[in-house]
Design a protein around this motif. Structure first.
Motif, short mmCIF file in Angstrom:
data_model
loop_
_atom_site.label_atom_id
_atom_site.label_comp_id
_atom_site.label_asym_id
_atom_site.label_seq_id
_atom_site.Cartn_x
_atom_site.Cartn_y
_atom_site.Cartn_z
N UNK A 160 0.68 -1.23 -0.20
CA UNK A 160 -0.11 -0.11 0.10
C UNK A 160 0.98 1.29 -0.13
N UNK A 161 0.66 2.11 -0.98
CA UNK A 161 1.56 3.37 -1.09
C UNK A 161 0.53 4.50 -0.96
N UNK A 162 1.50 5.82 -0.89
CA UNK A 162 0.67 7.01 -0.86
C UNK A 162 -0.10 7.17 0.70
N UNK A 163 0.23 6.45 1.65
CA UNK A 163 -0.32 6.77 2.84
C UNK A 163 0.12 8.07 3.51
N UNK A 164 -0.70 8.84 3.89
CA UNK A 164 -0.15 10.11 4.24
C UNK A 164 -1.11 10.41 5.66
N UNK A 165 -0.82 11.46 6.27
CA UNK A 165 -1.56 11.78 7.65
C UNK A 165 -2.69 12.71 7.25
N UNK A 166 -3.00 12.88 5.83
CA UNK A 166 -4.01 13.47 5.32
C UNK A 166 -5.37 12.68 5.18
N UNK A 167 -5.05 11.38 5.20
CA UNK A 167 -6.23 10.20 4.91
C UNK A 167 -6.81 9.66 6.27
N UNK A 168 -7.80 9.69 6.13
CA UNK A 168 -8.79 8.81 7.15
C UNK A 168 -9.10 7.41 6.84
N UNK A 169 -8.65 6.28 7.32
CA UNK A 169 -8.81 5.01 6.87
C UNK A 169 -9.99 4.49 7.72
N UNK A 170 -10.86 3.37 7.09
CA UNK A 170 -11.64 2.73 7.97
C UNK A 170 -11.43 1.99 9.01
N UNK A 171 -11.68 2.17 10.22
CA UNK A 171 -11.47 1.66 11.33
C UNK A 171 -11.80 0.33 11.73
N UNK A 172 -12.86 -0.25 10.92
CA UNK A 172 -13.33 -1.59 11.10
C UNK A 172 -13.79 -2.16 9.51
N UNK A 173 -14.12 -3.41 9.61
CA UNK A 173 -14.77 -3.68 8.49
C UNK A 173 -16.17 -3.58 8.65
N UNK A 174 -17.02 -2.62 7.82
CA UNK A 174 -18.28 -2.40 8.27
C UNK A 174 -18.81 -1.78 6.99
N UNK A 175 -20.21 -1.35 7.15
CA UNK A 175 -20.96 -0.93 6.19
C UNK A 175 -21.31 0.60 6.73
N UNK A 176 -21.18 1.42 5.83
CA UNK A 176 -21.52 3.04 5.99
C UNK A 176 -22.94 2.92 6.16
N UNK A 177 -23.45 3.51 7.47
CA UNK A 177 -24.99 3.52 7.60
C UNK A 177 -25.32 4.92 7.31
N UNK A 178 -24.61 5.97 7.69
CA UNK A 178 -24.99 7.37 7.40
C UNK A 178 -23.88 8.32 7.36
N UNK A 179 -23.83 9.38 6.73
CA UNK A 179 -22.93 10.52 6.52
C UNK A 179 -23.77 11.83 6.86
N UNK A 180 -23.36 12.59 8.00
CA UNK A 180 -23.85 13.71 8.24
C UNK A 180 -23.07 14.77 8.42
N UNK A 181 -23.44 15.96 7.87
CA UNK A 181 -22.48 17.14 8.37
C UNK A 181 -23.35 18.53 9.22
N UNK A 182 -22.39 18.87 9.57
CA UNK A 182 -22.73 20.24 10.61
C UNK A 182 -23.39 19.50 12.02
#
Length: 209
Positions: free
Chosen positions: A42-64
Motif C-alpha cells: 500500500x502506497x501514498x499513505x499520508x497523515x491527510x487520509x482517514x482510513x476505515x477503523x473496522x470492516x463495516x458498512x457505512x450507515x449514514x454520513x451527516x455534516x454540521x
C-alpha cells in the motif's frame, strides 16, 4: 480437524465424516478472517487520509453535527459492523489517544440510521475516544454496543500512540462505530458502501497547510 476428516473418510465412517465436514465448513465461513488490513504494497499513505477503523458498512454520513464531547460543526460517519465480520478495531489515522471515556448507557442496533448527535442519551453512550493527529487536529471515535452484541475489548489508554491500521482492540459480534471529523475533511465514501479496515480511505483533509 482436517486430519480427523481425512481419517474418518478413509475408514469409511461416512455417518461421522459428513456431519463433521459440514460443521467444519460452517465454522470456517463464520469465523474466517474476512479481510487482512496489513498490506506491504500500500502506497501514498499520508497523515491527510482517514482510513476505515473496522470492516463495516457505512450507515449514514451527516455534516454540521454537534456532539457533547467532541465539539460542534463536525462530520459524522456512522458505521455498522455485522456480527459475522472480522471484529478488529484499528487506528483510522496516525494519532495519539488524548481522552478515553466510558458510559454504560443505551445500546444501539448496529444499523440504526438516526443521527446520533441529536440523541443525548446515545451520544453519551459507549466508549468515546478523542484522537489527536500529527497535524494537531482532533478526531472523535464512538464505539456503541449493539443490543444483541457485547462491549468492545480495547488495549489502549490515554497517551498511547498508533499508526493508521494499527490494531487497538476488537468488537465481539460487531456493533456501531462512529467517526466525528473536523469539517475540513472531504468524504470519499458513500452511504451503504462496504469498507475494509485499514484499506478503504473514507476521508481526506483538504485544509491548506
Amino acid at each position: 480437524m482436517g486430519i480427523s476428516l481425512v481419517v474418518f473418510a478413509l475408514a469409511g465412517v461416512a455417518w461421522i465424516f459428513l456431519p463433521l465436514a459440514l460443521f467444519y465448513i460452517i465454522t470456517l465461513v463464520l469465523f474466517r478472517r474476512k479481510y487482512s488490513p496489513y498490506k506491504d504494497n500500500v502506497v501514498n499513505r499520508t497523515d491527510d487520509m482517514i482510513y476505515a477503523p473496522a470492516n463495516a458498512r457505512i450507515v449514514s454520513i451527516k455534516k454540521s453535527v454537534n456532539h457533547v464531547i467532541f465539539g460542534k460543526n463536525l462530520i459524522e460517519i456512522q458505521m455498522g459492523i455485522p456480527w459475522w465480520s472480522e471484529p478488529g478495531l484499528y487506528f483510522p489515522v496516525k494519532s495519539e489517544i488524548k481522552d478515553f471515556q466510558f458510559k454504560d448507557g443505551k445500546s444501539l442496533f448496529r444499523f440504526n440510521s438516526k443521527p446520533l448527535a441529536d440523541q443525548s442519551s446515545i451520544s453519551l453512550s459507549g466508549i468515546s475516544l478523542s484522537l489527536e493527529t500529527t497535524k494537531n487536529q482532533f478526531i472523535g471515535m464512538q464505539l456503541i454496543k449493539c443490543v444483541l452484541g457485547q462491549w468492545p475489548e480495547l488495549i489502549i489508554m490515554p497517551g498511547d500512540k498508533g499508526k493508521e491500521r494499527a490494531n487497538f482492540g476488537y468488537f465481539p459480534f460487531g456493533g456501531t462505530v462512529v467517526l466525528f471529523l473536523p469539517n475540513n475533511y472531504d468524504i470519499l465514501t458513500k452511504e451503504n458502501n462496504e469498507v475494509i479496515a485499514g484499506e478503504t480511505v473514507i476521508a481526506k483533509d483538504i485544509q491548506v497547510n
